[in-house]
Design a protein around this motif. Structure first.
Motif, PDB file in Angstrom:
ATOM      1  N   SER A 181     -16.303   8.384 -98.641  1.00 34.94           N
ATOM      2  CA  SER A 181     -17.237   7.250 -98.725  1.00 34.94           C
ATOM      3  C   SER A 181     -18.086   7.288 -99.987  1.00 34.94           C
ATOM      4  O   SER A 181     -18.871   6.381-100.235  1.00 34.94           O
ATOM      5  CB  SER A 181     -18.158   7.240 -97.500  1.00 34.94           C
ATOM      6  OG  SER A 181     -17.423   7.051 -96.318  1.00 34.94           O
ATOM      7  N   ARG A 189     -21.183  -4.650-101.697  1.00 36.38           N
ATOM      8  CA  ARG A 189     -20.200  -4.994-100.670  1.00 36.38           C
ATOM      9  C   ARG A 189     -19.097  -5.901-101.203  1.00 36.38           C
ATOM     10  O   ARG A 189     -17.937  -5.800-100.802  1.00 36.38           O
ATOM     11  CB  ARG A 189     -20.883  -5.706 -99.499  1.00 36.38           C
ATOM     12  CG  ARG A 189     -21.717  -4.795 -98.625  1.00 36.38           C
ATOM     13  CD  ARG A 189     -22.354  -5.573 -97.485  1.00 36.38           C
ATOM     14  NE  ARG A 189     -23.144  -4.711 -96.620  1.00 36.38           N
ATOM     15  CZ  ARG A 189     -22.668  -4.078 -95.558  1.00 36.38           C
ATOM     16  NH1 ARG A 189     -21.390  -4.218 -95.231  1.00 36.38           N
ATOM     17  NH2 ARG A 189     -23.449  -3.320 -94.810  1.00 36.38           N
ATOM     18  N   ASN A 197     -13.909  -1.419 -96.918  1.00 31.56           N
ATOM     19  CA  ASN A 197     -14.650  -2.171 -95.894  1.00 31.56           C
ATOM     20  C   ASN A 197     -14.510  -1.518 -94.530  1.00 31.56           C
ATOM     21  O   ASN A 197     -15.476  -1.389 -93.783  1.00 31.56           O
ATOM     22  CB  ASN A 197     -14.151  -3.621 -95.842  1.00 31.56           C
ATOM     23  CG  ASN A 197     -15.019  -4.562 -96.665  1.00 31.56           C
ATOM     24  OD1 ASN A 197     -16.221  -4.650 -96.441  1.00 31.56           O
ATOM     25  ND2 ASN A 197     -14.414  -5.252 -97.604  1.00 31.56           N
ATOM     26  N   GLN A 198     -13.271  -1.132 -94.205  1.00 31.13           N
ATOM     27  CA  GLN A 198     -13.009  -0.481 -92.917  1.00 31.13           C
ATOM     28  C   GLN A 198     -13.738   0.863 -92.837  1.00 31.13           C
ATOM     29  O   GLN A 198     -14.358   1.189 -91.818  1.00 31.13           O
ATOM     30  CB  GLN A 198     -11.505  -0.278 -92.721  1.00 31.13           C
ATOM     31  CG  GLN A 198     -11.147   0.302 -91.356  1.00 31.13           C
ATOM     32  CD  GLN A 198      -9.670   0.645 -91.239  1.00 31.13           C
ATOM     33  OE1 GLN A 198      -8.978   0.839 -92.240  1.00 31.13           O
ATOM     34  NE2 GLN A 198      -9.171   0.719 -90.011  1.00 31.13           N
ATOM     35  N   GLU A 201     -17.492   0.348 -92.388  1.00 27.14           N
ATOM     36  CA  GLU A 201     -17.816  -0.080 -91.022  1.00 27.14           C
ATOM     37  C   GLU A 201     -17.894   1.128 -90.085  1.00 27.14           C
ATOM     38  O   GLU A 201     -18.814   1.242 -89.272  1.00 27.14           O
ATOM     39  CB  GLU A 201     -16.749  -1.074 -90.526  1.00 27.14           C
ATOM     40  CG  GLU A 201     -17.106  -1.725 -89.205  1.00 27.14           C
ATOM     41  CD  GLU A 201     -16.064  -2.755 -88.760  1.00 27.14           C
ATOM     42  OE1 GLU A 201     -16.047  -3.065 -87.558  1.00 27.14           O
ATOM     43  OE2 GLU A 201     -15.274  -3.215 -89.617  1.00 27.14           O
ATOM     44  N   ILE A 202     -16.926   2.041 -90.223  1.00 22.81           N
ATOM     45  CA  ILE A 202     -16.923   3.259 -89.392  1.00 22.81           C
ATOM     46  C   ILE A 202     -18.102   4.152 -89.765  1.00 22.81           C
ATOM     47  O   ILE A 202     -18.815   4.679 -88.904  1.00 22.81           O
ATOM     48  CB  ILE A 202     -15.591   4.031 -89.567  1.00 22.81           C
ATOM     49  CG1 ILE A 202     -14.410   3.170 -89.125  1.00 22.81           C
ATOM     50  CG2 ILE A 202     -15.620   5.339 -88.789  1.00 22.81           C
ATOM     51  CD1 ILE A 202     -13.054   3.726 -89.539  1.00 22.81           C
ATOM     52  N   SER A 205     -21.403   2.789 -88.517  1.00 25.89           N
ATOM     53  CA  SER A 205     -21.520   2.860 -87.048  1.00 25.89           C
ATOM     54  C   SER A 205     -21.858   4.287 -86.602  1.00 25.89           C
ATOM     55  O   SER A 205     -22.555   4.490 -85.605  1.00 25.89           O
ATOM     56  CB  SER A 205     -20.226   2.387 -86.387  1.00 25.89           C
ATOM     57  OG  SER A 205     -19.168   3.298 -86.660  1.00 25.89           O
ATOM     58  N   GLU A 211     -26.536   3.468 -93.517  1.00 23.47           N
ATOM     59  CA  GLU A 211     -26.502   2.014 -93.740  1.00 23.47           C
ATOM     60  C   GLU A 211     -27.859   1.524 -94.227  1.00 23.47           C
ATOM     61  O   GLU A 211     -27.949   0.710 -95.157  1.00 23.47           O
ATOM     62  CB  GLU A 211     -26.117   1.288 -92.448  1.00 23.47           C
ATOM     63  CG  GLU A 211     -25.990  -0.220 -92.635  1.00 23.47           C
ATOM     64  CD  GLU A 211     -25.469  -0.933 -91.403  1.00 23.47           C
ATOM     65  OE1 GLU A 211     -24.994  -2.081 -91.545  1.00 23.47           O
ATOM     66  OE2 GLU A 211     -25.532  -0.347 -90.301  1.00 23.47           O
TER      67      GLU A 211
END
Length: 311
Positions: A181, A189, A197-198, A201-202, A205, A211
């Motif tokens: 990452s 973004r 993007n995937q 998102e992980i 979360s 974030e």
């Protein structure tokens, strides 16, 4: 002709290096007052073995011939100021703007040598600190993930079982997720690929604090990217400061205090949106030139060749 022999002949005869008027003091300082313009860039660069030189360049030349105003050994303000004072005072007083980084020595040099110049702290140095503050949080989580995986492997070895290491839907383990990452956190973004993007998102979360930190770093980037005036930038920075205080992140709190210590010079960017990009570009040219020569053996001759190209 033998290459080494040609090199010696070029240095001793063809290049006129032996007649260069700045040769006696080249390793300590070189000056080209005729290249001074009303907008300058001040930065530092390593010539060899990590030894730093202070480089003053003219924005008017745009990285081409006529760029070098001064190259002075070291970054100590008193030494650099002493040599820059050799430039005619009238020429120095005509300088209206100088871009630089947040080093206190650079600010003192600019203040003493170019008292009429507006100091502008380069936006990329500020954004770099914001990115480093974000990456520090990611690295902390990564070390925790490495420790967790090591503990799982050790426990499985004792029990003689297959370790149950968590794998996310993109096939990353927790340790891999945090390592991979790194680069997506540098970008906005809009510039993320589908896989990034995937992964983001992980990541977000699993780590909501990352974030939040990403939004802070991205928020500062967006302030700089907007074509706004100084008063509007002051208001937006005030809102950003409030978000930093509410976040509780120590690294961003340090960044906020750093910005406040250089507040006026940072805000001066929004007057003309001047950056130190020309100086960074010139530094890259020096490094590329050094790379082509496979290092610097004779600093005086290296600076002579730089002068021929850029002074």
């Amino acid at each position: 002709m033998d290459g080494r022999k040609f090199q010696r002949q070029y240095k001793k005869s063809i290049s006129n290096f032996k007649d260069w008027e700045q040769r006696p003091h080249a390793e300590e300082w070189i000056l080209y007052p005729e290249n001074i313009s009303n907008r300058l860039s001040l930065d530092e660069v390593a010539l060899s073995d990590g030894e730093l030189y202070t480089v003053l360049t003219s924005k008017k030349a745009k990285g081409r011939k006529g760029s070098i105003v001064a190259i002075i050994k070291g970054t100590k303000s008193d030494i650099v100021i002493k040599h820059l004072f050799k430039i005619n005072r009238k020429l120095r007083l005509n300088v209206k703007e100088i871009t630089l980084d947040m080093a206190g020595s650079m600010e003192l040099i600019a203040k003493r040598c170019f008292p009429n110049a507006t100091q502008v702290i380069d936006r990329f140095h500020v954004q770099k600190l914001a990115t480093e503050a974000l990456q520090e949080i990611r690295i902390q989580h990564r070390w925790q993930a490495i420790e967790l995986e090591n503990n799982l492997l050790a426990e499985a070895k004792i029990k003689k079982q297959k370790p149950e290491i968590e794998v996310f839907e993109n096939r990353d383990t927790r340790k891999q997720l945090l390592a991979r990452s790194r680069y997506l956190l540098y970008k906005s973004r809009e510039k993320w690929t589908a896989s990034q993007n995937q992964r983001a998102e992980i990541l977000f979360s699993q780590y909501p604090d990352l974030e939040k930190a990403y939004h802070l770093a991205d928020g500062l980037r967006k302030i700089y990217n907007q074509n706004i005036k100084k008063p509007v930038a002051m208001l937006k920075l005030a809102h950003w400061f409030k978000e930093v205080e509410e976040s509780g992140f120590k690294s961003f709190s340090v960044l906020m205090k750093t910005i406040m210590n250089h507040y006026n010079n940072i805000l001066n960017y929004f007057e003309r949106r001047s950056t130190n990009a020309s100086a960074e570009s010139f530094n890259a040219k020096i490094k590329n030139f050094r790379l082509q020569l496979r290092g610097v053996r004779d600093k005086a001759f290296f600076l002579f060749r730089l002068s021929k190209l850029f002074a």
